[in-house]
Design a protein around this motif. Structure first.
Motif, PDB file in Angstrom:
ATOM      1  N   ALA A 138      -7.889  83.674 -42.702  1.00 61.15           N
ATOM      2  CA  ALA A 138      -8.832  83.595 -41.577  1.00 61.15           C
ATOM      3  C   ALA A 138     -10.217  83.193 -42.082  1.00 61.15           C
ATOM      4  O   ALA A 138     -10.901  82.375 -41.461  1.00 61.15           O
ATOM      5  CB  ALA A 138      -8.890  84.934 -40.842  1.00 61.15           C
ATOM      6  N   CYS A 139     -10.612  83.733 -43.214  1.00 58.26           N
ATOM      7  CA  CYS A 139     -11.915  83.381 -43.791  1.00 58.26           C
ATOM      8  C   CYS A 139     -11.954  81.924 -44.247  1.00 58.26           C
ATOM      9  O   CYS A 139     -12.987  81.270 -44.137  1.00 58.26           O
ATOM     10  CB  CYS A 139     -12.271  84.321 -44.943  1.00 58.26           C
ATOM     11  SG  CYS A 139     -12.692  85.983 -44.372  1.00 58.26           S
ATOM     12  N   LYS A 140     -10.828  81.400 -44.734  1.00 56.71           N
ATOM     13  CA  LYS A 140     -10.772  79.985 -45.122  1.00 56.71           C
ATOM     14  C   LYS A 140     -10.896  79.082 -43.900  1.00 56.71           C
ATOM     15  O   LYS A 140     -11.577  78.064 -43.929  1.00 56.71           O
ATOM     16  CB  LYS A 140      -9.462  79.680 -45.860  1.00 56.71           C
ATOM     17  CG  LYS A 140      -9.415  80.220 -47.264  1.00 56.71           C
ATOM     18  CD  LYS A 140      -8.075  79.931 -47.913  1.00 56.71           C
ATOM     19  CE  LYS A 140      -7.951  80.680 -49.239  1.00 56.71           C
ATOM     20  NZ  LYS A 140      -6.561  80.797 -49.675  1.00 56.71           N
ATOM     21  N   PHE A 141     -10.226  79.474 -42.810  1.00 54.21           N
ATOM     22  CA  PHE A 141     -10.268  78.677 -41.576  1.00 54.21           C
ATOM     23  C   PHE A 141     -11.649  78.734 -40.942  1.00 54.21           C
ATOM     24  O   PHE A 141     -12.135  77.722 -40.432  1.00 54.21           O
ATOM     25  CB  PHE A 141      -9.212  79.181 -40.588  1.00 54.21           C
ATOM     26  CG  PHE A 141      -7.846  78.600 -40.803  1.00 54.21           C
ATOM     27  CD1 PHE A 141      -7.263  77.794 -39.838  1.00 54.21           C
ATOM     28  CD2 PHE A 141      -7.125  78.867 -41.952  1.00 54.21           C
ATOM     29  CE1 PHE A 141      -5.993  77.257 -40.025  1.00 54.21           C
ATOM     30  CE2 PHE A 141      -5.855  78.345 -42.156  1.00 54.21           C
ATOM     31  CZ  PHE A 141      -5.287  77.530 -41.184  1.00 54.21           C
ATOM     32  N   ALA A 142     -12.278  79.912 -40.940  1.00 51.80           N
ATOM     33  CA  ALA A 142     -13.619  80.085 -40.359  1.00 51.80           C
ATOM     34  C   ALA A 142     -14.634  79.621 -41.392  1.00 51.80           C
ATOM     35  O   ALA A 142     -14.991  80.362 -42.289  1.00 51.80           O
ATOM     36  CB  ALA A 142     -13.842  81.548 -39.993  1.00 51.80           C
ATOM     37  N   GLU A 143     -15.070  78.396 -41.259  1.00 56.25           N
ATOM     38  CA  GLU A 143     -15.902  77.784 -42.306  1.00 56.25           C
ATOM     39  C   GLU A 143     -17.286  78.411 -42.441  1.00 56.25           C
ATOM     40  O   GLU A 143     -17.884  78.362 -43.499  1.00 56.25           O
ATOM     41  CB  GLU A 143     -16.067  76.290 -42.015  1.00 56.25           C
ATOM     42  CG  GLU A 143     -14.756  75.531 -42.041  1.00 56.25           C
ATOM     43  CD  GLU A 143     -14.835  74.239 -41.234  1.00 56.25           C
ATOM     44  OE1 GLU A 143     -15.883  73.575 -41.266  1.00 56.25           O
ATOM     45  OE2 GLU A 143     -13.838  73.932 -40.563  1.00 56.25           O
TER      46      GLU A 143
END
Length: 148
Positions: free
Chosen positions: A124-129
């Motif tokens: 999720a942190c990777k997707f949420a830039e």
């Protein structure tokens, strides 16, 4: 005047494998916008006149992900306010934390989004830039873990 938006950080708990930690079974819902840079974000949107912040968060979640308030459990004690500029104007986004009551609940996207994913915290942190969104997801996760 700052633009104001509100939304819900939605999560679900999967049945953990016997050997895994309970916190490993948490997944967060992110939606991919169908406009602009196609960034990933929890459901959120602008506050309508006469609407309070929490009403906005539930309305936007219903409109963008097809989730009714009755399908969610609002988690007491968590509220996060983010402040950042958008096109040179200040923006405030308020998030609450909510759990989907049935982890198999169908997500129905509006035209504003082209995809959704249920993601473990790291993904999720990777997707949420955006760094503030990453920090908010991590903080929400810590909050959930502290309630175990």
């Amino acid at each position: 005047m700052a633009v104001r938006a509100c939304g819900l950080i939605i999560y679900r708990r999967l049945q953990p494998a016997p050997s895994s930690k309970v916190t490993d079974s948490i997944e967060y819902l992110l939606l991919q916008t169908s406009y602009g840079t196609h960034h990933w974000t929890p459901p959120k949107g602008h506050v309508d006149p006469g609407e309070d912040d929490l009403e906005t968060a539930f309305r936007e979640t219903r409109e963008e992900a097809g989730l009714q308030a009755s399908q969610l459990t609002l988690i007491e004690g968590y509220k996060k306010e983010l402040h950042y500029p958008v096109r040179g104007k200040p923006k405030t986004v308020v998030y609450w934390l909510a759990e989907v009551k049935d982890c198999n609940t169908e997500i129905r996207l509006s035209e504003e989004h082209q995809a959704f994913q249920w993601l473990k915290l790291e993904d999720a942190c990777k997707f949420a830039e955006y760094e503030d969104m990453q920090a908010t997801l991590k903080e929400a996760h810590q909050f959930l873990c502290s309630k175990q």
